[in-house]
Design a protein around this motif. Sequence first.
Motif, short mmCIF file in Angstrom:
data_model
loop_
_atom_site.label_atom_id
_atom_site.label_comp_id
_atom_site.label_asym_id
_atom_site.label_seq_id
_atom_site.Cartn_x
_atom_site.Cartn_y
_atom_site.Cartn_z
N GLU A 58 0.86 -1.12 -0.01
CA GLU A 58 0.12 -0.02 0.02
C GLU A 58 1.05 1.30 0.06
N ASN A 114 -4.29 4.94 -2.39
CA ASN A 114 -5.39 5.65 -1.65
C ASN A 114 -5.96 6.73 -2.44
N GLU A 146 -7.83 2.20 -3.30
CA GLU A 146 -8.56 2.20 -1.87
C GLU A 146 -9.44 3.36 -1.74
N ASP A 176 -12.00 0.93 2.05
CA ASP A 176 -10.90 1.02 3.09
C ASP A 176 -11.94 1.30 4.25
N LYS A 197 -11.15 -3.70 3.49
CA LYS A 197 -10.46 -3.69 4.52
C LYS A 197 -10.67 -3.31 6.07
#
Length: 275
Positions: A58, A114, A146, A176, A197
């Motif tokens: 990530e 992200n 995400e 997320d 997640k």
Amino acid sequence: AKNNGKNRCMMFDEQMTSAFHERFKIEKILREALEYQRFRLLYQPVIDAQTGAIAYFEALIRIQDSSLSPAVFIQVAEESGLIIPIGRWVIQEAICQQRKWIDANYPVKGIAINISGNQFYDENLVAYIANSLDEQKVDPALIEIEITESVLIDNKEKAINIMKKLKEMRIRIALDDFGTGFSSLNYLTFMPVDKIKLDKSLKDKFIRMESIQVMEGIVSVAHGLGLMVVAEGVEEEVEANRLKRVKCDYLQGYLYSRPLRSNDVERLLKIQTNL
Ligand code: C2E
Ligand code: CA
Ligand code: CA
Ligand code: CA
């Protein structure tokens, strides 16, 4: 009493002013970081729960020589519109990094990026990602996005449209911070996501023996819908063992690794290659 009221007003004013100054200061830091290329990406391994191997990374943004948390400055970036250039830098940098790792013959792992609210709804987002992948000749299947649930709730139809476009490109989508917001499992039935997640707070709450069934239930529903499950913020061995037992697919957290600089990632990948 009058005086008191006045004082309270002053204090309120001062707080407002100081919050405003703080925000303004952060905005300035962000503009300068863009101008002088002070943004950096760190990469945190996400571990395959079954094999213990690194499954992907990530990407997490930082400002060079600054302890300012992205949790703080991404918020300011969102409010000021700076999230668009910053978010583009993140996409570009992650994809370029991927290209470098491919060229250097490291065992290629995907990268999760992200994307926050205003960036997700930017009409040029999908094209920007597509162009960056094209330019660097990186396989879209190596990229995961995400996004948080609150982003999707803002404009369901538009969100689904954007997600579908990403999916057509073979980019994966992870939801997320699952379990922090309005989380309803029902959402998962019509959102084209690949993965959830589980937020650290959810895990912290339900990892205890007497409530572990809650985790087991969520994972089982997710699997029933064909979704993979990541547990984030895993710090202890005993947590990891329970999360494996309830069949989480991926684990991520300080127990395995902190977010790493790219050269440390390279060292790690080299070790894996030589095994
Ligand atoms: P997030 O996406 O939920 O990222 C997880 C956060 O948990 C990261 O904080 C990570 O460093 C931290 N973390 C990882 N393992 C552990 C652990 O075992 N224990 C604990 N306590 N924390 C752990 P970080 O890097 O400070 O990022 C905070 C938030 O800022 C992220 O939350 C994400 O919402 C946002 N963010 C970070 N990088 C980016 C970016 O490139 N773009 C956007 N839009 N947002 C970003
Ligand atoms: Ca994330
Ligand atoms: Ca998260
Ligand atoms: Ca978070």
